[in-house]
Write a protein that holds these residues in place. Structure first.
Motif, short mmCIF file in Angstrom:
data_model
loop_
_atom_site.label_atom_id
_atom_site.label_comp_id
_atom_site.label_asym_id
_atom_site.label_seq_id
_atom_site.Cartn_x
_atom_site.Cartn_y
_atom_site.Cartn_z
N LYS B 642 0.96 -1.17 0.07
CA LYS B 642 -0.07 0.09 0.02
C LYS B 642 0.80 1.46 0.07
O LYS B 642 0.52 2.33 -0.69
N MET B 643 1.89 1.15 0.89
CA MET B 643 2.86 2.48 1.06
C MET B 643 3.51 2.50 -0.35
O MET B 643 3.54 3.69 -0.80
N ARG B 644 3.70 1.32 -1.16
CA ARG B 644 4.75 1.64 -2.26
C ARG B 644 4.04 2.19 -3.30
O ARG B 644 4.16 3.01 -4.11
N VAL B 645 2.57 1.87 -3.24
CA VAL B 645 1.48 2.37 -4.31
C VAL B 645 1.29 3.87 -4.08
O VAL B 645 1.30 4.65 -5.15
N MET B 646 0.99 4.51 -2.86
CA MET B 646 0.96 5.56 -2.46
C MET B 646 2.36 6.35 -2.94
O MET B 646 2.10 7.65 -3.50
N GLN B 647 3.40 5.86 -2.67
CA GLN B 647 4.48 6.48 -3.07
C GLN B 647 4.42 6.69 -4.60
O GLN B 647 4.92 7.94 -5.08
N ALA B 648 4.21 5.64 -5.28
CA ALA B 648 3.82 5.65 -6.95
C ALA B 648 3.17 6.77 -7.14
O ALA B 648 3.24 7.40 -8.18
N LEU B 649 2.09 7.03 -6.37
CA LEU B 649 1.19 8.14 -6.59
C LEU B 649 1.75 9.56 -6.32
O LEU B 649 0.91 10.29 -6.56
N GLY B 650 2.95 9.49 -5.65
CA GLY B 650 3.23 10.88 -5.57
C GLY B 650 3.23 11.21 -3.98
O GLY B 650 3.53 12.42 -3.69
N VAL B 651 2.67 10.54 -3.06
CA VAL B 651 2.69 10.80 -1.96
C VAL B 651 4.22 10.70 -1.21
O VAL B 651 4.91 9.66 -1.46
N PRO B 652 4.70 11.72 -0.59
CA PRO B 652 6.13 11.67 -0.27
C PRO B 652 6.56 10.78 0.82
O PRO B 652 6.88 11.32 1.79
N TYR B 653 6.40 9.41 0.48
CA TYR B 653 6.99 8.48 1.77
C TYR B 653 8.24 8.16 1.08
O TYR B 653 8.52 7.86 -0.09
N SER B 654 9.19 8.08 2.01
CA SER B 654 11.02 7.85 1.83
C SER B 654 10.77 6.30 1.47
O SER B 654 9.95 5.55 2.14
N ASP B 655 11.82 5.94 0.81
CA ASP B 655 12.21 4.47 0.92
C ASP B 655 12.43 3.56 2.17
O ASP B 655 11.70 2.63 2.39
N SER B 656 12.88 4.35 2.95
CA SER B 656 12.90 3.87 4.65
C SER B 656 11.60 3.82 5.19
O SER B 656 11.48 2.94 6.00
N GLU B 657 10.73 4.91 4.96
CA GLU B 657 9.61 4.89 5.46
C GLU B 657 8.67 3.57 5.11
O GLU B 657 8.01 3.00 6.00
#
Lengths: 60, 715
Positions: B642-657
């Motif tokens: 889920k986090m990775r999809v959000m990241q792909a959508l531009g939500v600024p989660y860092s990889d470590s997060e």
């Protein structure tokens, strides 16, 4: 509202598609006669080889 | 056949079997949709009818009801009517029998999968577009099959003029396809879970562009097409003004698509867009009434027959309700009216004037016309049809009036401010709920009457069908081929079903690609800013619980910029606050209070007890109990995805997060569980869904976008 750069062209595109349909319809003479089509749909189709014992009552 | 008689004459037959199938489906799903409607109506009047079962709570059944009413009931009815009239208007058999069957069974399969997945809580959380991505793809495929079958028939027509009804059908097919695909674009997390690529205000705009046009192009234009065919046929009179019907069509088509933002007045949407929505909505009034008058005047001189002939009675009533709804719609789009009516039951009454008054009534008239023709039989009982008519009309009357009273009452109570003290007259939201409970009972009874009327029709029609003595053999008709000058282009295509097959495949591929690989688009709709932090992993999971339970069917998350709302909820919502919300959850109805600012309003324990049984905290609450939230474990296994999809959508989660998301979530869950444990809750609550939900609720509105300037957001 960057999505507008996407949404407005799509809405416009739809409009253009319909405009195209409209121009085609007018050019090809769809609207040359605006009287008979409304009567024509009232005529039921010509049926051939009618079968026996059928109930035609509901036909308007 | 008699081919020798005239060289030019071609023989053909109509595929009425498929129309009969769609007729049965209309009856079946109509009953299901109305039964669901009645169920959720009673749930609001009497909360215990939520049964304490997660699959039957209001939040899960309401989407099923709306989807069933729109896509299953009206959808099947529309397909029946379109396929029947299209063949007659074109003097041609449907393009391909196999496609017709695929269309039929595909659509029923979609309905069944909706009926299974929505009660299970598999939902995108976008109104009338709740179905998850695999079903969305199936809808696209079946719609393309419908389109190919439709245009194939049109191309093979033996009647040069394209009657106005067909134009309405064309608009439906083209527009619904575009709306559905654009609004459903999402990135899958798993087989039955995905996130919309749009977020916040962007998602709201796309969603209500879709939502409004679903009403326009699924519930209105095809039905208008049916009106322009069945009203003249049933009355055996040409439409009052054919010219006006053409004007009606083209003006609707060009105006409707711009009216969507009227669903978002007074929200965080830019002001000018709201004005566009309002102006176009008000402009819709003129062509709509032109259409209504045209339909009604077609019956001039036939009014004595309207009294005795159930077909005409239903059709005339439907057209009248079309006029009523299209007057009320523009009215509700006027900002000052909207400020009272929005989020209230007035809107619910409005849509039912449309779906029951216009769609149900027209479908009933159409079926009473069709069944005798399709099965070569007579209506079993005119008296029953009359009984149905009056039951439905009285039921609908109860429905509309009760919702109007409830809506205006609640809207006025929400905004009532004591002139001297400057405080809210009804500061407790629940007061405004208990006030309208009697109206909920009236509405539920009205809805029951409508359901009964529909069951009566089913009985009446099945009896009529059972009396049929015909073997339903297809009749053969003859008509001259289309004259050469117009036919050349079409005739070439006609012999090439292959080309169509290729076209279908192509569209399916395009549809699929657009559905599942939109990542590259996503970043463009996204404004980077550090002023709002994204949800923590646990909050994200809690948000998914919120979506799954359909809390948005009762709760908005959008404080409007009015004094009364600021007094009740706090600072107006800002566009940036929902910028990471895939999907947005602004909501459309406040059966419960707005939740945009509920964070830190109550302690964790309050929410815990409230979710188990809202009546522990608010005595007269009508919110369902959610005891299973304290039993069901949080699904940590999909969190990273889920986090990775959000990241792909531009939500600024860092990889470590992303990498530490499960750990972080569990840490936060334990913190909340510790606090709950102080009040005696067992510590094992830490891995339960309720903790995730509480973390999400406590987060709402905690970051009021103080320092953000509009410019930063608008860029």
């Amino acid at each position: 509202m960057n999505v507008l750069y996407f949404a407005i062209p799509i809405a416009l595109l739809l409009g253009v598609v319909f405009l195209g349909f409209f121009i085609w319809a007018t050019r090809s003479g769809q609207y040359d006669d605006l009287d008979t089509p409304s009567y024509k749909i009232l005529l039921d189709d010509k049926e051939i080889e009618p079968e026996k014992g059928k109930n035609y009552e509901s036909r308007s | 056949m008699n081919q020798e008689a005239n060289q030019n004459l071609e023989s053909f037959s109509y595929d009425d079997k498929i129309v009969r199938w769609f007729t049965y489906a209309t009856l079946l799903w109509g009953a299901v949709a109305m039964l669901l409607g009645v169920t959720i109506a009673f749930q609001l009047a009497y909360w215990k009818l939520n049964m304490g079962l997660e699959w039957l709570t209001f939040g899960r059944l309401r989407p099923l009801h709306t989807n069933a009413a729109i896509f299953a009931f009206v959808g099947n009815g529309m397909f029946a009517g379109v396929y029947y009239s299209l063949q007659r208007l074109c003097k041609a058999r449907l393009f391909n029998d196999l496609l017709s069957k695929l269309h039929f069974w595909g659509w029923q399969l979609i309905i069944v999968s909706a009926a299974i997945s929505l009660p299970l809580g598999m939902t995108t959380g976008k109104e009338y577009a709740e179905l998850e991505w695999p079903i969305d793809i199936a809808i696209t495929v079946v719609w393309v099959i419908f389109a190919v079958n439709f245009f194939g028939t049109l191309i093979r027509r033996r009647e040069r003029h394209i009657y106005v009804a067909i134009w309405f059908y064309i608009a439906t097919i083209v527009t619904v396809a575009v709306l559905h695909i654009v609004n459903s674009i999402s990135i899958p997390v798993s087989l039955m879970k995905s996130y919309s690529i749009y977020a916040g205000a962007q998602d709201a705009l796309i969603q209500w562009w879709y939502g409004h046009n679903a009403v326009a192009f699924f519930l209105t234009t095809p039905i208008l097409g049916l009106m322009y065919y069945f009203v003249p046929k049933a009355a055996n009179r040409p439409v009052y003004s054919y010219r006006l019907s053409i004007v009606h069509f083209w003006s609707l088509v060009f105006i409707y698509i711009w009216a969507g933002p009227h669903h978002l007045l007074y929200t965080a949407l830019p002001e000018w867009l709201q004005t566009v929505g309002m102006v176009f909505s008000v402009a819709l009034w003129a062509p709509s009434w032109g259409g209504m008058i045209n339909g009604l005047l077609t019956l001039r001189g036939k009014w004595s027959e309207v009294r005795t002939n159930p077909v005409l009675k239903f059709l005339a009533t439907a057209v009248t309700f079309y006029g009523m709804s299209t007057f009320e719609g523009p009215l509700l789009s006027v900002k000052s009216v909207n400020s009272v009516a929005h989020f209230t039951d007035w809107v619910i009454g409005h849509v039912h004037a449309g779906t029951i008054g216009w769609n149900y009534m027209l479908t009933a008239g159409m079926l009473y016309y069709l069944v005798p023709k399709l099965w070569k039989t007579k209506i079993y009982s005119i008296a029953l049809a009359n009984f149905q008519f009056w039951t439905a009309t009285i039921g609908l009357f109860f429905y509309i009036v009760s919702m109007w009273i409830a809506g205006v009452t609640q809207g006025m109570m929400w905004r009532a401010i004591d002139g001297e003290t400057g405080t809210l007259v009804y500061p407790n939201f629940i007061e405004t709920v208990t006030q309208i409970i009697p109206m909920y009972w009236v509405r539920a009874i009205g809805g029951t009457l409508v359901l009964i009327s529909f069951l009566v029709m089913i009985y009446n029609l099945l009896k009529s069908i059972a009396a049929s003595k015909s073997d339903l053999k297809e009749e053969i008709y003859q008509a001259p081929a289309l004259s050469a000058n117009t036919a050349t282009g079409h005739r070439k295509l006609e012999g090439l079903p292959m080309i169509f097959t290729v076209l279908v495949l192509l569209s399916i591929i395009v549809g699929t690609v657009v559905e599942i690989t939109p990542t590259f688009l996503a970043n463009r709709f996204f404004v980077k800013s550090d002023s709002i932090t994204p949800y923590t992993p646990l909050e994200l999971l809690g948000r998914d619980v919120f979506i799954k339970e359909g809390c948005y069917t009762c709760h908005s998350q959008m404080v409007r910029p009015m004094v009364s709302e600021q007094l009740r909820y706090g600072k107006p919502s800002h566009i940036s606050e929902s910028r990471y919300d895939h999907p947005f959850q602004w909501g459309s109805r406040r059966i419960g209070p707005d939740l945009a600012r509920v964070g830190s309003k109550y302690p964790h324990m309050w929410h815990y007890r409230h979710m188990l049984n809202p009546r522990h905290m608010t005595h007269d609450s009508i919110m369902p109990n959610y005891p299973w939230l304290a039993r069901k474990k949080i699904h940590y296994d999909v969190l990273e995805k889920k986090m990775r999809v959000m990241q792909a959508l531009g939500v600024p989660y860092s990889d470590s997060e992303v990498a530490s998301s499960v750990e972080d979530a569990q840490y936060q869950a334990n913190e909340i569980a510790d606090i709950l444990a102080q009040s005696g809750v067992d510590k094992s609550v830490a891995d339960k869904e309720i903790v995730a939900l509480i973390s999400y609720l406590q987060r709402l509105g905690s970051e009021v976008a103080e320092g953000i300037t509009d410019q930063e957001v608008e860029e």
